[in-house]
Design a protein around this motif. Sequence first.
Motif, PDB file in Angstrom:
ATOM      1  N   ARG A   1       0.835  -1.206   0.000  1.00  0.00           N
ATOM      2  CA  ARG A   1       0.000   0.000   0.000  1.00  0.00           C
ATOM      3  C   ARG A   1       0.871   1.257   0.000  1.00  0.00           C
ATOM      4  N   ARG A   2       0.307   2.314  -0.517  1.00  0.00           N
ATOM      5  CA  ARG A   2       0.951   3.639  -0.569  1.00  0.00           C
ATOM      6  C   ARG A   2       2.310   3.593  -1.276  1.00  0.00           C
ATOM      7  N   VAL A   3       2.420   2.718  -2.263  1.00  0.00           N
ATOM      8  CA  VAL A   3       3.638   2.736  -3.093  1.00  0.00           C
ATOM      9  C   VAL A   3       3.504   3.923  -4.042  1.00  0.00           C
ATOM     10  N   PHE A   4       4.589   4.690  -4.182  1.00  0.00           N
ATOM     11  CA  PHE A   4       4.552   5.877  -5.049  1.00  0.00           C
ATOM     12  C   PHE A   4       5.580   5.683  -6.169  1.00  0.00           C
ATOM     13  N   ILE A   5       5.080   5.591  -7.399  1.00  0.00           N
ATOM     14  CA  ILE A   5       5.992   5.523  -8.551  1.00  0.00           C
ATOM     15  C   ILE A   5       5.995   6.924  -9.159  1.00  0.00           C
ATOM     16  N   ASP A   6       7.072   7.673  -8.912  1.00  0.00           N
ATOM     17  CA  ASP A   6       7.116   9.076  -9.332  1.00  0.00           C
ATOM     18  C   ASP A   6       7.663   9.175 -10.754  1.00  0.00           C
ATOM     19  N   HIS A   7       7.034   9.970 -11.578  1.00  0.00           N
ATOM     20  CA  HIS A   7       7.354  10.106 -13.013  1.00  0.00           C
ATOM     21  C   HIS A   7       7.109   8.767 -13.700  1.00  0.00           C
ATOM     22  N   GLY A   8       7.917   7.793 -13.335  1.00  0.00           N
ATOM     23  CA  GLY A   8       7.599   6.402 -13.660  1.00  0.00           C
ATOM     24  C   GLY A   8       8.023   5.889 -15.014  1.00  0.00           C
TER      25      GLY A   8
END
Length: 250
Positions: A76-83
């Motif tokens: 949960r709450r994994v953040f893939i930034d730009h990605g």
Amino acid sequence: MFRHLREDIACILERDPAARNGFEVLTCYPGLHALFLHRLAHALWIWRLFWLARWMSHWGRFLTGIEIHPGAVLGRRVFIDHGFGVVIGETAEVGDDCTIYQGVTLGGTSLNGGKRHPTLERDVVVGAGAKILGPFTVGAGARIGSNAVVVRAVPAGATAVGIPARVLHDESDKRREAHAARMGFSAYALGQSLDDPLAIALHSLIDHAAEQGEQIEQILAALDKLGARPSEASHGHGFDARKLNELLDG
Ligand SMILES: CC(C)(COP(=O)(O)OP(=O)(O)OC[C@H]1O[C@@H](n2cnc3c(N)ncnc32)[C@H](O)[C@@H]1OP(=O)(O)O)[C@@H](O)C(=O)NCCC(=O)NCCS
């Protein structure tokens, strides 16, 4: 599903200073879209609808530039930034609250089936372009530098950088170095490589000697309190680090 979406949006607002409001995050963050589609694909994978799951994951990749195999398990709450360019393999596991930047690969190095991709414990940050390759664990709270190539386990809380990735000094290293310095012995002169069996053995010896030193100090302090401290002569010979250095140099 929608409860997860709400907490995903909240965590992006928390972790990305560029994010202005929930609507912007919902509409303009490919990492969020990729996670949403991955959850659908993963559910299909669990229901053994393998082709449909792959097809869903393919659409996720097409729309976001982020490829997550439907078999991968994301917390949960994994953040893939730009990605863009992120690839997460079939047997990878990503713990709660991890942050992954663009160009990261959680990949395998073996063509055999079974577990072949890494496990990230909770709260790991993986810098842009880093490659983590193999079925090992990156410990909770670890940070992987941008463009690092990690090919072996990283301890919890450590920072790993470079190719192949090396672990920067963590708290236990600092403690060990302080103990070693007290004994007139430089642990780091022997190299910090996690591969070098001599360095590993010497680090264990220093830790052991330091631990025993602390225990002896505590015992002497207790004896002092009882007025029964042994005379200096009965202490015997202490740890002679200089001799150890000479032996190693010779
Ligand atoms: C690895 C990282 C977390 C370290 O941060 P830090 O703890 O503040 O570490 P420092 O900046 O004090 O650097 C410590 C040492 O590691 C080196 N270092 C830091 N990042 C490095 C990297 N990515 N690759 C190689 N060496 C690196 C520094 O040069 C320094 O070396 P030195 O001690 O010989 O001078 C950070 O540098 C990083 O790479 N973060 C990822 C950020 C990212 O990808 N952002 C993308 C935004 S779009």
